[in-house]
Design an enzyme around this catalytic site. Structure first.
Site, PDB file in Angstrom:
ATOM      1  N   LYS A  51       8.153  17.313  -0.977  1.00  0.00           N
ATOM      2  CA  LYS A  51       7.749  17.334   0.436  1.00  0.00           C
ATOM      3  C   LYS A  51       8.827  16.673   1.296  1.00  0.00           C
ATOM      4  CE  LYS A  51       5.246  13.081  -0.429  1.00  0.00           C
ATOM      5  NZ  LYS A  51       3.967  12.477  -0.775  1.00  0.00           N
ATOM      6  N   TYR A  62      26.198  -3.581  21.686  1.00  0.00           N
ATOM      7  CA  TYR A  62      25.163  -3.659  22.723  1.00  0.00           C
ATOM      8  C   TYR A  62      24.406  -4.976  22.625  1.00  0.00           C
ATOM      9  CZ  TYR A  62      25.522   1.359  23.768  1.00  0.00           C
ATOM     10  OH  TYR A  62      25.936   2.596  24.143  1.00  0.00           O
TER      11      TYR A  62
HETATM   12  C1  LIG Z   1       4.199  11.835  -1.983  1.00  0.00           C
HETATM   13  C2  LIG Z   1       3.171  11.836  -2.993  1.00  0.00           C
HETATM   14  C3  LIG Z   1       3.436  11.383  -4.303  1.00  0.00           C
HETATM   15  C4  LIG Z   1       4.756  10.796  -4.720  1.00  0.00           C
HETATM   16  O1  LIG Z   1       4.815   9.443  -4.356  1.00  0.00           O
HETATM   17  P1  LIG Z   1       6.097   8.567  -4.736  1.00  0.00           P
HETATM   18  O2  LIG Z   1       5.705   7.194  -4.354  1.00  0.00           O
HETATM   19  O3  LIG Z   1       7.224   9.079  -3.892  1.00  0.00           O
HETATM   20  O4  LIG Z   1       6.344   8.769  -6.166  1.00  0.00           O
HETATM   21  C5  LIG Z   1       2.435  11.504  -5.239  1.00  0.00           C
HETATM   22  N1  LIG Z   1       1.223  12.011  -4.919  1.00  0.00           N
HETATM   23  C6  LIG Z   1       0.938  12.430  -3.668  1.00  0.00           C
HETATM   24  C7  LIG Z   1      -0.414  12.979  -3.373  1.00  0.00           C
HETATM   25  C8  LIG Z   1       1.878  12.342  -2.670  1.00  0.00           C
HETATM   26  O5  LIG Z   1       1.582  12.756  -1.441  1.00  0.00           O
END
Ligand SMILES: *Cc1c(COP(=O)(O)O)cnc(C)c1O
Length: 319
Positions: free
Chosen positions: A3, A215
């Site tokens: 994702k 800045y």
């Molecule tokens: C993003 C996600 C993961 C992975 O989590 P990490 O901490 O990056 O390993 C696992 N399960 C779900 C449902 C997620 O949305």
């Protein structure tokens, strides 16, 4: 877990490297659409579907769908097409997932629907990055009790994979660890960074004691100091809240960020090391300079930094 554009690593660069995963998971339909252009592998849609049109598109894209809310069960029950689903249970995080009551109430109906194939039952940890948090055992116990009759279960994210062996079940869901970053504040997981962020030294200059940088003039030289101006800033996804002293790797030496991060530039105290204009400074993604360290210096987590690299930055696959 791919994702958010493979945690900011670009889906098209990462997908060919993980073709042997059983299933690739994305958050939303737009991501599934993009991923389907890149692979024929099974895709899991984590946020599920919200309308009949979305359901149709998910089916057309050959996605398996996470079902986490009764309204989604209603939608899939009205479908006349075969469908593979994952059922998500809320075991205490109180984000997505059916309550245990709703789960027990709907499960028999879903099982008796011959068009629906239940691929897996899943839940998500709220505190897996804190190994000793009591929520972990509570959620695990609840999940085990509720799903003891199921053959395919999934609970573990990266933190749980690394620290809670009892949570592995049949499917694990590694995200951040795939990209070589640790979900914990300590970094001794042996994971190797996948993304290296670098930028060129634009120019060098020497300032005198009492002179300021950047800045807000929030850094003042205590002595004569040689600075390198690096061509990267918050417009590229380098965190604006990185503090004075945040390490930057130049010519294999750790140097300190000085002054505020600008949109397109940062300034680094290079001490007495040899630096050439045009040479590339490494902002993160080296054994010597992990993204977790930058996250710590800017009050955030590696996830946010990796997913936040902007479209101005050129992504190339090395080797
Ligand atoms: C993003 C996600 C993961 C992975 O989590 P990490 O901490 O990056 O390993 C696992 N399960 C779900 C449902 C997620 O949305």
């Amino acid at each position: 877990m791919v994702k958010a554009n493979a945690y900011g690593h670009h889906l098209d660069l990462i997908t060919p490297l993980i073709e042997n995963a059983d299933i690739l998971a994305v958050s939303e339909l737009s991501e599934a659409r993009q991923l389907r252009q890149l692979t024929h592998r099974p895709i899991l849609l984590l946020s599920g579907i919200y309308t009949m049109q979305e359901l149709q598109e998910a089916i057309d894209l050959n996605c398996q769908i996470v079902v986490h809310h009764p309204s989604q069960i209603h939608l899939i029950n009205n479908s006349t097409q075969a469908l593979s689903i994952w059922i998500k249970i809320d075991t205490g995080m109180h984000r997505l997932g059916l309550s245990s009551k709703k789960y027990q109430q709907h499960l028999p109906h879903l099982k008796s629907n011959t068009l629906i194939s239940i691929e897996c039952v899943m839940s998500h940890f709220a505190c897996a990055d804190d190994k000793s948090h009591p929520m972990n055992q509570q959620q695990l116990a609840k999940f085990e009790t509720l799903t003891s009759d199921e053959n395919n279960r999934s609970m573990a994210n990266s933190a749980a994979i690394l620290s809670l062996p009892a949570s592995l079940f049949e499917f694990v869901r590694p995200g951040i660890m795939l990209y070589g970053a640790s979900p914990f504040t300590d970094n001794n997981t042996g994971l190797k960074p996948v993304m290296r962020l670098s930028a060129p030294v634009l120019c060098l200059k020497t300032i005198q004691a009492g002179e300021i940088v950047g800045y807000g003039a929030n850094w003042i030289a205590k002595k004569k100091t040689t600075l390198a101006i690096i061509g990267i800033g918050y417009g590229d996804g380098y965190p604006r809240h990185a503090k004075n002293g945040t390490p930057v790797l130049i010519n294999n030496a750790l140097c300190a960020l000085v002054g505020r991060v600008s949109m397109d530039m940062i300034v680094v105290d290079i001490g007495d090391i040899e630096v050439l204009i045009g040479e590339r400074a490494i902002l993160w993604g080296d054994e010597k300079l992990r993204v977790e360290t930058i996250a710590e210096h800017s009050n955030t987590i590696s996830y946010e930094l990796l997913t936040g690299v902007s479209s101005r930055v050129k992504f190339v696959r090395s080797k």
